[in-house]
Enzyme design. Structure first.
Site, PDB file in Angstrom:
ATOM      1  N   ARG A 115       6.344   5.267  -6.971  1.00 47.11           N
ATOM      2  CA  ARG A 115       5.397   4.262  -7.467  1.00 47.11           C
ATOM      3  C   ARG A 115       6.057   3.242  -8.415  1.00 47.11           C
ATOM      4  O   ARG A 115       6.430   3.553  -9.539  1.00 47.11           O
ATOM      5  CB  ARG A 115       4.285   5.002  -8.199  1.00 47.11           C
ATOM      6  CG  ARG A 115       3.011   4.204  -8.377  1.00 47.11           C
ATOM      7  CD  ARG A 115       1.942   5.097  -8.955  1.00 47.11           C
ATOM      8  NE  ARG A 115       0.617   4.520  -8.885  1.00 47.11           N
ATOM      9  CZ  ARG A 115      -0.503   5.196  -9.135  1.00 47.11           C
ATOM     10  NH1 ARG A 115      -0.441   6.474  -9.445  1.00 47.11           N
ATOM     11  NH2 ARG A 115      -1.677   4.599  -9.058  1.00 47.11           N
ATOM     12  N   GLN A 171       3.986   8.539   4.716  1.00 52.37           N
ATOM     13  CA  GLN A 171       3.528   7.198   4.374  1.00 52.37           C
ATOM     14  C   GLN A 171       4.009   6.166   5.383  1.00 52.37           C
ATOM     15  O   GLN A 171       3.600   5.006   5.314  1.00 52.37           O
ATOM     16  CB  GLN A 171       4.048   6.805   2.985  1.00 52.37           C
ATOM     17  CG  GLN A 171       3.448   7.592   1.840  1.00 52.37           C
ATOM     18  CD  GLN A 171       4.087   7.245   0.507  1.00 52.37           C
ATOM     19  OE1 GLN A 171       4.556   8.126  -0.195  1.00 52.37           O
ATOM     20  NE2 GLN A 171       4.114   5.974   0.133  1.00 52.37           N
ATOM     21  N   ARG A 216      14.820  -4.328  -6.554  1.00 50.66           N
ATOM     22  CA  ARG A 216      13.545  -4.569  -7.239  1.00 50.66           C
ATOM     23  C   ARG A 216      13.693  -4.375  -8.745  1.00 50.66           C
ATOM     24  O   ARG A 216      13.029  -5.060  -9.534  1.00 50.66           O
ATOM     25  CB  ARG A 216      12.448  -3.672  -6.677  1.00 50.66           C
ATOM     26  CG  ARG A 216      11.061  -3.988  -7.225  1.00 50.66           C
ATOM     27  CD  ARG A 216       9.968  -3.264  -6.468  1.00 50.66           C
ATOM     28  NE  ARG A 216       9.573  -3.946  -5.254  1.00 50.66           N
ATOM     29  CZ  ARG A 216       8.513  -4.759  -5.159  1.00 50.66           C
ATOM     30  NH1 ARG A 216       7.755  -4.998  -6.221  1.00 50.66           N
ATOM     31  NH2 ARG A 216       8.195  -5.335  -4.024  1.00 50.66           N
ATOM     32  N   GLU A 265       0.706   0.165  -7.665  1.00 50.80           N
ATOM     33  CA  GLU A 265       1.859   0.405  -8.530  1.00 50.80           C
ATOM     34  C   GLU A 265       1.776  -0.219  -9.925  1.00 50.80           C
ATOM     35  O   GLU A 265       2.174   0.423 -10.909  1.00 50.80           O
ATOM     36  CB  GLU A 265       3.125  -0.102  -7.832  1.00 50.80           C
ATOM     37  CG  GLU A 265       3.479   0.678  -6.591  1.00 50.80           C
ATOM     38  CD  GLU A 265       4.586   0.004  -5.788  1.00 50.80           C
ATOM     39  OE1 GLU A 265       5.598   0.664  -5.533  1.00 50.80           O
ATOM     40  OE2 GLU A 265       4.429  -1.174  -5.427  1.00 50.80           O
ATOM     41  N   PHE A 286       8.857   1.563  -7.459  1.00 53.59           N
ATOM     42  CA  PHE A 286      10.006   1.296  -6.599  1.00 53.59           C
ATOM     43  C   PHE A 286      11.110   0.508  -7.308  1.00 53.59           C
ATOM     44  O   PHE A 286      11.564  -0.510  -6.834  1.00 53.59           O
ATOM     45  CB  PHE A 286       9.520   0.539  -5.357  1.00 53.59           C
ATOM     46  CG  PHE A 286      10.471   0.593  -4.190  1.00 53.59           C
ATOM     47  CD1 PHE A 286      10.520   1.709  -3.379  1.00 53.59           C
ATOM     48  CD2 PHE A 286      11.300  -0.464  -3.914  1.00 53.59           C
ATOM     49  CE1 PHE A 286      11.386   1.760  -2.298  1.00 53.59           C
ATOM     50  CE2 PHE A 286      12.176  -0.431  -2.834  1.00 53.59           C
ATOM     51  CZ  PHE A 286      12.221   0.689  -2.028  1.00 53.59           C
TER      52      PHE A 286
END
Length: 799
Positions: free
Chosen positions: A351, A206, A319, A727, A353
């Site tokens: 997905r 990725q 996050r 996401e 994060f």
């Protein structure tokens, strides 16, 4: 409307169309990294030498027995590395370690003529290990004080005063599971050295630019001597953002030393035992509500299981802290984050994060506290929604908070919630051993990389003199439809039919210094860069067309491949326009660039505006639960999700459906188990195959599945008014878990607070039902320690 979000006449964006490679996928013609092996001559196959102990110092590594195996060409060890022996961006992941840090850690790699010869060679390598104590579980790490990395702290308001002003204060703990990516294509890389000494690496990654950087520093080369290409991935979900780099470096090192192409392709068991997962978390929390059930204060500590190295654990935790509020205003907050160091694989991006983990904590709190407050969970959630003018605990104003309520009401209406709740009450009254429940949860998910520097992208667009167009951009395709959207963006910007545009594989020698295709920002960043490049070319062509049509460039429009002058019948076909421009020596290529504006973030103070915007959504889920076994089925799901003005509606609806199902898998099915005993297999992953690790399948799909995209939702300042979709939909699956909680509570009268493990497997649901039958937690009460609830769902108390 901004130039970036404004759509021209008859745009190709917004049109529903299938994935650009759909026909290749279903016919088997699509090429993936490992397919290229059969098109490459004299390939050597690499196989890892794994040590099946959780922790220890290597005292001896004997490779000679492997070299005696027929077909074995070479054994790679740390002594062979000409550059830096490290595969991580934090320089804490030695490619060839001198210490084993998790069960299955690879300490050397065998190169052979066949996979079987390489396997036998790897088995012949002798490793002496001085075993050391290991930390396996998150609880062990917390008790031992085993942590690494940054410890962020998010502060807002006056937390102590908030609790003093609270009419109700509750506290509790919650531990929830990690998750395996289980992409269909395992990690793979193919490296070769060309005639100019350039290292060319095909990688299922990725993040090609970072793979390039790691390969270069392992080999002691500069980045311009390494090219990385990613054709496509058979799934990634974040698992191929950081973790492919080391495998690509092994292939490249082998190619450099042998002069032959080298292939690395993990089998499923190797992939499961050697690559990182979604971070499991532990949360300890205390929350205060006023008399009406509005949140007054939150004090929480989130601990992520980082595994043996840092990888992306620090931004994942950051996050998680940024998303612990979800859709709710928390005026006073103190939330701390930390990363546990364990002897397990290094956990990584997945997905969402960290966002799902943070949001799950607050949704679990709301689901547990609603009955203790005497409120319907839907009502408690709605009372705490963000309102206009309110900001997040880290200081970012929430734009369009009214969308949270608009979506919430639309889901209630589309799902006929009021009438169905009455039907469920009647069903439950008539069925003592089977219960149904309907839950709604919402989401607010921030879009952009937390690290501001990552919010940039480039593109290279080439127009050939026959009018055909080739796009290169820095994003990677893993089945999510990014390439499809980029084709639509280019065709729309140039004003030409889609069939005139083709997209080239992602390569670091076409677009440099790209960010990972992650954070749901692939379409935002790369789409804006593609649009910028196309606008440069279109601007030059408009000047040529103006001259040809006898008007000014500003009065020319290119629509569906024809340039026309406003107020005139004159027109010029696209192909003729391009050929004319060529003969006038007008540049027909452009490098596009985009950087997200308006972002600022102080990581130390944990304050700022790290996100360009928020995506919103809500889901209503109905479940039916068997009281004897805990088995359940999802009867119906209704979703309304905000993607702005969709670039490609069919792609986006597919992403919403897929994200929801993957989230439901994490929350209800995917139960990762590790051997935490003191025996010889301590640290071993027990669920290392599809036979023991249960993934969502057709049987877990909702019997009725309704997905709508929010209408009239243009996002200013984003490419053609769209929003990210990758996401956010995963978190819509919170509604499944909350419905299961409410169904378990229905086995006794109202007012029961149900603690539910995550994943909420049928076993976990059964134990939750048993706890309810034994009395559960009531207002003013406390769940006893011996309640029968599994250990990872610990006691909640009402202070």
């Amino acid at each position: 409307m901004s130039q970036l979000s404004e759509r021209p006449e008859k745009p190709v964006v917004g049109v529903s169309m299938p994935h650009e490679s759909a026909h290749l996928h279903v016919t088997g013609a699509a090429l993936y990294t490992d397919d290229l092996v059969h098109r490459t001559k004299d390939v050597l196959h690499a196989y890892p030498v794994q040590v099946m102990k959780a922790h220890g110092r290597i005292t001896a590594l004997r490779t000679e027995p492997a070299l005696a195996v027929p077909g074995v060409v070479r054994v790679l060890t740390g002594a062979d590395v000409p550059g830096v022996n490290d595969a991580g961006m934090k320089h804490d992941e030695p490619l060839f370690p001198d210490a084993v840090m998790f069960h299955g850690h690879a300490v050397a790699w065998v190169l052979a003529e066949t996979v079987e010869a390489a396997r036998l060679g790897a088995a012949a390598v002798e490793v002496d290990l001085d075993e050391e104590p290991s930390v396996i579980t998150l609880r062990e790490a917390i008790d031992a004080g085993s942590f690494h990395g940054a410890r962020p702290l998010m502060l807002a308001g006056d937390v102590d005063a908030g609790f003093e002003d609270s009419a109700h204060v509750f506290s509790g703990e919650f531990q929830f599971s990690d998750q395996e990516h289980f992409y269909l294509e395992t990690h793979a890389a193919l490296a070769l050295v060309d005639e100019n000494g350039q290292m060319f690496v095909q990688s299922s990654t990725q993040h090609p630019s970072e793979t390039q950087e790691i390969v270069a520093h392992v080999l002691g080369l500069h980045s311009h001597e390494v090219t990385v290409q990613c054709l496509r991935m058979g799934g990634g979900f974040g698992g191929k953002e950081m973790q492919p780099h080391g495998f690509a470096a092994v292939a490249a090192l082998g190619a450099l030393l042998t002069g032959r192409p080298v292939r690395v392709r993990l089998n499923r068991t190797q992939d499961l035992t050697m690559s990182g997962k979604r971070h499991g978390f532990h949360a300890a929390w205390k929350i205060g509500f006023d008399a009406e059930g509005r949140i007054q204060a939150l004090d929480a500590t989130l601990t992520a299981d980082g595994g043996w190295s840092l990888d992306l654990s620090e931004p994942v935790v950051a996050r998680a802290l940024c998303h612990i509020d979800n859709t709710y205003w928390i005026p006073n907050a103190r939330v701390a984050g930390r990363i546990a160091k364990t002897n397990k694989v290094s956990n990584t991006a997945f997905r969402g994060f960290g966002g799902p983990q943070g949001m799950l904590v607050i949704e679990d709190i709301m689901g547990r506290c609603a009955p203790l407050l005497g409120l319907d969970p839907m009502e408690l959630r709605e009372r705490n929604f963000y309102r206009r003018g309110q900001s997040t605990p880290y200081g970012q104003p929430v734009p369009h908070p009214e969308r949270i309520s608009v979506i919430w009401r639309q889901v209630q209406e589309d799902a006929a919630v009021a009438g169905r709740k009455r039907e469920i009450e009647a069903f439950n009254a008539a069925h003592p051993d089977t219960k149904r429940a309907l839950a709604i949860t919402g989401i607010k998910f921030g879009i952009s990389f937390n690290l501001t520097a990552f919010n940039q992208a480039g593109a290279l667009v080439l127009v050939y003199k026959d009018g055909s167009v080739l796009i290169n951009h820095g994003g990677t395709e893993m089945g999510q439809g990014l390439h499809t959207k980029m084709l639509q963006v280019a065709a729309t910007t140039l004003g030409i039919p889609l069939h005139k545009v083709r997209l080239a594989p992602t390569r670091t020698d076409k677009v440099p210094n790209t960010s990972a295709t992650a954070a749901s920002a692939g379409a935002d960043l790369n789409g804006a860069a593609v649009k910028n490049a196309c606008e440069q070319i279109r601007g030059r062509l408009l000047e040529v067309a103006g001259t040809q049509l006898g008007t000014t460039a500003s009065d020319v429009r290119i629509v569906e491949g024809v340039a026309r002058a406003l107020g005139s019948d004159k027109e010029l076909a696209w192909n003729d326009l391009v050929r004319t421009a060529y003969f006038q020596r007008v540049q027909l290529s452009a490098a596009g660039f985009y950087r997200t504006e308006g972002l600022h973030w102080d990581a130390k103070a944990f304050q700022g505006s790290p996100f360009k915007y928020f995506s919103y959504g809500a889901a209503a889920t109905e479940v039916e639960v068997d009281g004897f076994t805990g088995a359940y089925r999802i009867r119906r799901v209704d979703i309304v999700h905000d993607v702005g003005d969709s670039l490609s509606p069919m792609i986006d609806i597919g992403q919403v459906e897929g994200g929801f199902v993957q989230g439901a898998g994490w929350l209800t099915l995917e139960d990762m188990r590790w051997d935490a005993g003191d025996g010889p297999n301590r640290g071993r992953l027990l669920t290392q195959a599809a036979s023991t690790y249960k993934l969502p399948s057709f049987s877990e799909m909702p019997e009725e599945f309704n997905v709508k995209l929010l209408e009239n939702a243009t996002e200013e300042g984003a490419v053609y008014g769209s929003k990210a979709v990758g996401e956010p939909p995963l978190m819509l699956a919170f509604s499944v878990r909350e419905a299961l909680r409410q169904a378990a509570a229905a086995f006794r009268p109202a007012g029961i607070s149900v603690e539910l493990a995550s994943p909420a497997t049928p076993e976990a649901v059964y134990w939750a039902i048993e706890s309810v039958r034994e009395g559960g937690a009531r207002p003013g009460g406390q769940v006893p320690d011996d309640s029968g609830v599994p250990a990872d769902a610990s006691a909640l108390s009402h202070v």
